[in-house]
Design a protein around this motif. Structure first.
Motif, PDB file in Angstrom:
ATOM      1  N   ALA A 193       0.827  -1.248   0.031  1.00  0.00           N
ATOM      2  CA  ALA A 193      -0.001   0.092   0.111  1.00  0.00           C
ATOM      3  C   ALA A 193       0.691   1.324   0.119  1.00  0.00           C
ATOM      4  CB  ALA A 193      -0.969  -0.131   1.103  1.00  0.00           C
ATOM      5  N   SER A 194       1.860   1.217   0.824  1.00  0.00           N
ATOM      6  CA  SER A 194       2.752   2.442   0.990  1.00  0.00           C
ATOM      7  C   SER A 194       3.660   2.616  -0.583  1.00  0.00           C
ATOM      8  CB  SER A 194       3.866   2.318   1.890  1.00  0.00           C
ATOM      9  OG  SER A 194       3.342   1.968   3.235  1.00  0.00           O
ATOM     10  N   ALA A 207      -2.925   6.340   6.267  1.00  0.00           N
ATOM     11  CA  ALA A 207      -3.225   6.042   7.760  1.00  0.00           C
ATOM     12  C   ALA A 207      -4.381   5.017   7.818  1.00  0.00           C
ATOM     13  CB  ALA A 207      -4.057   7.662   7.949  1.00  0.00           C
ATOM     14  N   ARG A 208      -4.398   4.507   9.150  1.00  0.00           N
ATOM     15  CA  ARG A 208      -5.125   3.246   9.359  1.00  0.00           C
ATOM     16  C   ARG A 208      -6.842   3.667   9.908  1.00  0.00           C
ATOM     17  NH1 ARG A 208      -2.466  -1.100  11.304  1.00  0.00           N
ATOM     18  NH2 ARG A 208      -0.409  -0.730  11.436  1.00  0.00           N
ATOM     19  N   GLU A 209      -6.921   4.585   9.110  1.00  0.00           N
ATOM     20  CA  GLU A 209      -8.537   5.155   9.309  1.00  0.00           C
ATOM     21  C   GLU A 209      -9.668   4.810   8.082  1.00  0.00           C
ATOM     22  OE1 GLU A 209      -9.881   7.160  11.656  1.00  0.00           O
ATOM     23  OE2 GLU A 209      -7.762   6.828  13.126  1.00  0.00           O
ATOM     24  N   SER A 210     -10.581   4.388   8.327  1.00  0.00           N
ATOM     25  CA  SER A 210     -11.599   3.956   7.478  1.00  0.00           C
ATOM     26  C   SER A 210     -12.380   5.053   6.902  1.00  0.00           C
ATOM     27  CB  SER A 210     -12.643   2.758   7.993  1.00  0.00           C
ATOM     28  OG  SER A 210     -13.317   3.201   9.352  1.00  0.00           O
ATOM     29  N   LEU A 229      -9.972   2.411  -0.479  1.00  0.00           N
ATOM     30  CA  LEU A 229     -10.784   1.472  -0.743  1.00  0.00           C
ATOM     31  C   LEU A 229     -12.419   2.027  -1.424  1.00  0.00           C
ATOM     32  CD1 LEU A 229     -10.738  -0.498   2.587  1.00  0.00           C
ATOM     33  CD2 LEU A 229      -9.715  -0.958   0.277  1.00  0.00           C
ATOM     34  N   ALA A 230     -12.517   3.545  -1.103  1.00  0.00           N
ATOM     35  CA  ALA A 230     -13.725   4.080  -1.529  1.00  0.00           C
ATOM     36  C   ALA A 230     -13.539   4.480  -2.993  1.00  0.00           C
ATOM     37  CB  ALA A 230     -14.164   5.068  -0.622  1.00  0.00           C
ATOM     38  N   ALA A 231     -12.323   4.766  -3.468  1.00  0.00           N
ATOM     39  CA  ALA A 231     -12.222   4.958  -4.814  1.00  0.00           C
ATOM     40  C   ALA A 231     -12.414   4.165  -5.845  1.00  0.00           C
ATOM     41  CB  ALA A 231     -10.933   5.664  -5.042  1.00  0.00           C
ATOM     42  N   LEU A 268      -8.675   8.274  -6.872  1.00  0.00           N
ATOM     43  CA  LEU A 268      -7.830   8.559  -5.593  1.00  0.00           C
ATOM     44  C   LEU A 268      -6.747   9.566  -6.351  1.00  0.00           C
ATOM     45  CD1 LEU A 268      -6.444   7.594  -3.222  1.00  0.00           C
ATOM     46  CD2 LEU A 268      -5.362   5.677  -4.613  1.00  0.00           C
ATOM     47  N   ALA A 269      -6.267   9.562  -7.570  1.00  0.00           N
ATOM     48  CA  ALA A 269      -5.136  10.466  -7.648  1.00  0.00           C
ATOM     49  C   ALA A 269      -6.091  11.911  -7.656  1.00  0.00           C
ATOM     50  CB  ALA A 269      -4.800  10.468  -9.548  1.00  0.00           C
ATOM     51  N   GLY A 270      -7.059  11.946  -7.928  1.00  0.00           N
ATOM     52  CA  GLY A 270      -7.755  13.466  -7.642  1.00  0.00           C
ATOM     53  C   GLY A 270      -7.510  14.082  -6.269  1.00  0.00           C
ATOM     54  N   VAL A 271      -7.685  12.966  -5.392  1.00  0.00           N
ATOM     55  CA  VAL A 271      -7.424  13.380  -3.821  1.00  0.00           C
ATOM     56  C   VAL A 271      -6.144  13.843  -3.553  1.00  0.00           C
ATOM     57  CG1 VAL A 271      -7.781  12.430  -1.507  1.00  0.00           C
ATOM     58  CG2 VAL A 271      -9.461  11.976  -3.194  1.00  0.00           C
ATOM     59  N   LEU A 272      -5.309  12.858  -3.920  1.00  0.00           N
ATOM     60  CA  LEU A 272      -3.723  13.225  -3.853  1.00  0.00           C
ATOM     61  C   LEU A 272      -3.211  14.570  -4.616  1.00  0.00           C
ATOM     62  CD1 LEU A 272      -2.142   9.739  -4.370  1.00  0.00           C
ATOM     63  CD2 LEU A 272      -2.660  10.815  -2.129  1.00  0.00           C
ATOM     64  N   ALA A 273      -3.851  14.867  -5.887  1.00  0.00           N
ATOM     65  CA  ALA A 273      -3.462  15.867  -6.384  1.00  0.00           C
ATOM     66  C   ALA A 273      -4.071  17.126  -5.767  1.00  0.00           C
ATOM     67  CB  ALA A 273      -3.985  16.180  -7.846  1.00  0.00           C
ATOM     68  N   HIS A 274      -5.310  17.034  -5.140  1.00  0.00           N
ATOM     69  CA  HIS A 274      -5.742  18.143  -4.443  1.00  0.00           C
ATOM     70  C   HIS A 274      -4.781  18.452  -2.952  1.00  0.00           C
ATOM     71  CE1 HIS A 274      -9.120  20.458  -2.148  1.00  0.00           C
ATOM     72  NE2 HIS A 274      -8.446  19.877  -1.175  1.00  0.00           N
ATOM     73  N   GLU A 275      -4.502  17.342  -2.378  1.00  0.00           N
ATOM     74  CA  GLU A 275      -3.581  17.700  -1.198  1.00  0.00           C
ATOM     75  C   GLU A 275      -2.080  18.086  -1.637  1.00  0.00           C
ATOM     76  OE1 GLU A 275      -4.660  17.642   1.808  1.00  0.00           O
ATOM     77  OE2 GLU A 275      -6.786  16.910   1.071  1.00  0.00           O
ATOM     78  N   THR A 276      -1.588  17.614  -2.688  1.00  0.00           N
ATOM     79  CA  THR A 276      -0.257  18.218  -3.326  1.00  0.00           C
ATOM     80  C   THR A 276      -0.496  19.661  -3.386  1.00  0.00           C
ATOM     81  OG1 THR A 276       0.007  16.010  -4.067  1.00  0.00           O
ATOM     82  CG2 THR A 276       1.323  17.870  -5.088  1.00  0.00           C
ATOM     83  N   ALA A 277      -1.586  19.843  -3.989  1.00  0.00           N
ATOM     84  CA  ALA A 277      -1.752  21.534  -4.220  1.00  0.00           C
ATOM     85  C   ALA A 277      -1.789  22.304  -2.900  1.00  0.00           C
ATOM     86  CB  ALA A 277      -3.178  21.798  -4.863  1.00  0.00           C
ATOM     87  N   HIS A 278      -2.212  21.736  -1.980  1.00  0.00           N
ATOM     88  CA  HIS A 278      -2.069  22.473  -0.682  1.00  0.00           C
ATOM     89  C   HIS A 278      -0.840  22.552  -0.403  1.00  0.00           C
ATOM     90  CE1 HIS A 278      -6.323  22.651   0.534  1.00  0.00           C
ATOM     91  NE2 HIS A 278      -6.525  21.474   0.540  1.00  0.00           N
TER      92      HIS A 278
END
Length: 159
Positions: A70-71, A97-100, A120-122, A128-138
Motif C-alpha cells: 500500500a505504501s 493512515a489506519r482510518e476507515s 478503498l472507496a475510490a 484517488l489521484a484527484g484526492v492526492l492532487a488536491h492535497e499536493t496543491a495544498h
C-alpha cells in the motif's frame, strides 16, 4: 486521530485564507515576485522538520499503515502527480493512515497522509489521484503556513 483533528482545523483555516491570497496574487500577475509572506512563518526546511515530527508521532501511535504494498502504491501514484507540480523539486512523501473514514491531509514539509478508507472507496485510480492532487496543491501553495500567518494576524487584530 486526536493529532489529525487538530491538524484538520488548522488545514481548514489555511485553505480559506490560501484561496483569498491566491486570488489576489492571480489578479496582480503583472507585479514583480517579491516572495511569499509564508516564508516569514517557516522556511521549507523548518516545515520539513515539523512534518517529520508529526509523522514520527503518528508512527509512535501506530496511526500509519506500515504495509509495503500500500505504501509503495500510494507513494508511486503521488510522485507521478508531484512531478507535475510547480514545486516538483520538493521531496514529497505520501503515506497511508489506519482510518476507515474518507479523508486525506496535507501536512507541513510535503507529507501527505491518505486514509485507507479513501483508497478503498475510490472506484478508479483517477479518483484517488484527484484526492492526492488536491492535497499536493495544498503543499505547493503552502496553505498550512499561510493559514498560520492569517491566524497570527487575526489574533493581533483582536488583542
Amino acid at each position: 486521530m486526536r493529532i489529525f483533528n487538530k491538524i484538520s482545523v488548522v488545514a481548514a483555516a489555511a485553505v480559506f485564507s490560501g484561496f483569498a491570497t491566491y486570488a489576489v496574487a492571480q489578479s496582480n500577475s503583472d507585479l514583480p515576485d517579491i516572495g511569499s509572506p509564508a516564508g516569514t512563518i517557516a522556511n521549507l526546511d523548518e516545515e520539513a522538520q515539523i512534518g517529520r515530527m508529526i509523522i514520527q508521532q503518528m508512527r509512535e501511535q501506530n496511526y500509519l499503515l506500515e504495509d509495503p504494498e500500500a505504501s509503495d502504491y500510494i507513494q508511486t501514484l503521488g510522485l507521478k502527480l508531484a512531478s507535475q507540480a510547480p514545486d516538483s523539486d520538493r521531496q514529497f512523501h505520501y503515506l497511508v493512515a489506519r482510518e476507515s473514514d474518507i479523508n486525506a491531509e496535507a501536512l507541513p514539509g510535503a507529507f501527505i497522509v491518505v486514509n485507507y478508507g479513501t483508497i478503498l472507496a475510490a472506484d478508479t485510480e483517477s479518483e484517488l489521484a484527484g484526492v492526492l492532487a488536491h492535497e499536493t496543491a495544498h503543499v505547493t501553495q503552502r496553505h498550512l503556513v499561510r493559514g498560520a500567518l492569517a491566524q497570527s494576524h487575526q489574533s493581533l487584530e483582536t488583542t
